[in-house]
Scaffold this motif. Sequence first.
Motif, PDB file in Angstrom:
ATOM      1  N   LYS A 171      54.364  88.409  39.868  1.00  0.00           N
ATOM      2  CA  LYS A 171      54.149  87.931  38.506  1.00  0.00           C
ATOM      3  C   LYS A 171      54.450  88.978  37.431  1.00  0.00           C
ATOM      4  N   HIS A 172      54.472  90.259  37.821  1.00  0.00           N
ATOM      5  CA  HIS A 172      54.591  91.370  36.865  1.00  0.00           C
ATOM      6  C   HIS A 172      53.415  91.414  35.895  1.00  0.00           C
ATOM      7  N   GLU A 173      52.291  90.893  36.329  1.00  0.00           N
ATOM      8  CA  GLU A 173      51.060  90.980  35.565  1.00  0.00           C
ATOM      9  C   GLU A 173      49.898  90.795  36.533  1.00  0.00           C
ATOM     10  N   PRO A 174      48.715  91.322  36.194  1.00  0.00           N
ATOM     11  CA  PRO A 174      47.578  91.211  37.114  1.00  0.00           C
ATOM     12  C   PRO A 174      47.213  89.762  37.383  1.00  0.00           C
ATOM     13  N   LEU A 175      46.746  89.485  38.594  1.00  0.00           N
ATOM     14  CA  LEU A 175      46.388  88.126  38.973  1.00  0.00           C
ATOM     15  C   LEU A 175      45.039  87.720  38.395  1.00  0.00           C
ATOM     16  N   PHE A 176      44.063  88.627  38.457  1.00  0.00           N
ATOM     17  CA  PHE A 176      42.700  88.331  37.988  1.00  0.00           C
ATOM     18  C   PHE A 176      42.228  89.426  37.026  1.00  0.00           C
ATOM     19  N   PRO A 177      42.711  89.438  35.785  1.00  0.00           N
ATOM     20  CA  PRO A 177      42.366  90.523  34.859  1.00  0.00           C
ATOM     21  C   PRO A 177      41.045  90.296  34.135  1.00  0.00           C
TER      22      PRO A 177
END
Length: 355
Positions: A220-226
């Motif tokens: 995703k190129h971003e955290p899954l659970f931020p």
Amino acid sequence: MGADDDGDARDGDARAALATLTNYEKLGRIGEGTYGVVYKGRCKTTGDVVALKKVRMDRERDGMPLTSLREVRILQRVRHENVVRLLRVIQGDALNNVFLVFEYCEHDLARLIDNVKTTLTTSEVKSLMTQTLRAVEYLHERFIFHRDLKLSNLLLNQRGELKLCDFGLARTFEPIDRGSYTPKVVTLWYRAPELLFGCDTYTSAIDMWAVGCIFAEFLKHEPLFPGSTEIEQLNMICALLGSPNSHIWPGWDALPHARKFKLPEQPYNFLEINFPKLSAAGVNLLDVLLTFDPEKRGTATEALAHPFFQESPPPKPPAEMPTYPSTHSAPERGAERRNAKRSRGALDERIGAVF
């Protein structure tokens, strides 16, 4: 004294010189964590570029912190191509001036993901995942869990080699008779459900949940659970995976904090919808790693044998991975804000987590 003795003496003198801080020059600050500041450095004798981690001693009265001592002991035991190598421990000009000297890597993957505009290809994701899993498998086979797996603790050099670093929370575990450990470990975004529910007899499965979060982040190129709090973290997990119950996770409702949180009534798993470009095998691997019940969660060895890595395209060889300018220079402002947000969860409850 014979010729061999002279050679041994010279080697001893060289090793002694390498073990003093005056033999290294600092080339710039790389970053800062809970347990120390890291600098890029160069050895004046060999010319080798290294990473110098200054051990944080400001909270200690009785010498080196337990976390740093544990890190040194573990790193002196392990030798693996995907674990960062501790080269030596050196003393500065004062007793509280201690540095750990590591091999240098040009990137940490969190900063690289935040700064690089192009997404990773499937073969590149597979390469990074197999290298991560090999490092974790190696540790778990030696009854060591890392307890802080996250993107910023994965380094990448210009040869495409991934190196797991920061063993400040790592420790050995009991493989059969489970010991009791603090649940206040692992950066919040990567913290397994059993830790969020207060379990203190956890296993190496906590590392595998974090590996699942890392896999998703590569995609995703971003955290899954931020999440910013534990309840927000749990709500994010339930929104994607469904809420836990005694059918899929026997005994979860007996965990210390199980009744502390009011969870949503959400019975569905939305991994396939959220990762539409991922193959069915890839979705299955993600599901295996992000399994609520730690007894059923996949191990590193099982994950490495998963069909996802056998299907086309194959993992890209490290030597063929793309290269990037070093991300240890100052990041652009947007990435700097994201990096600060990443680190917030790292500091919330880690201090004092030594058991």
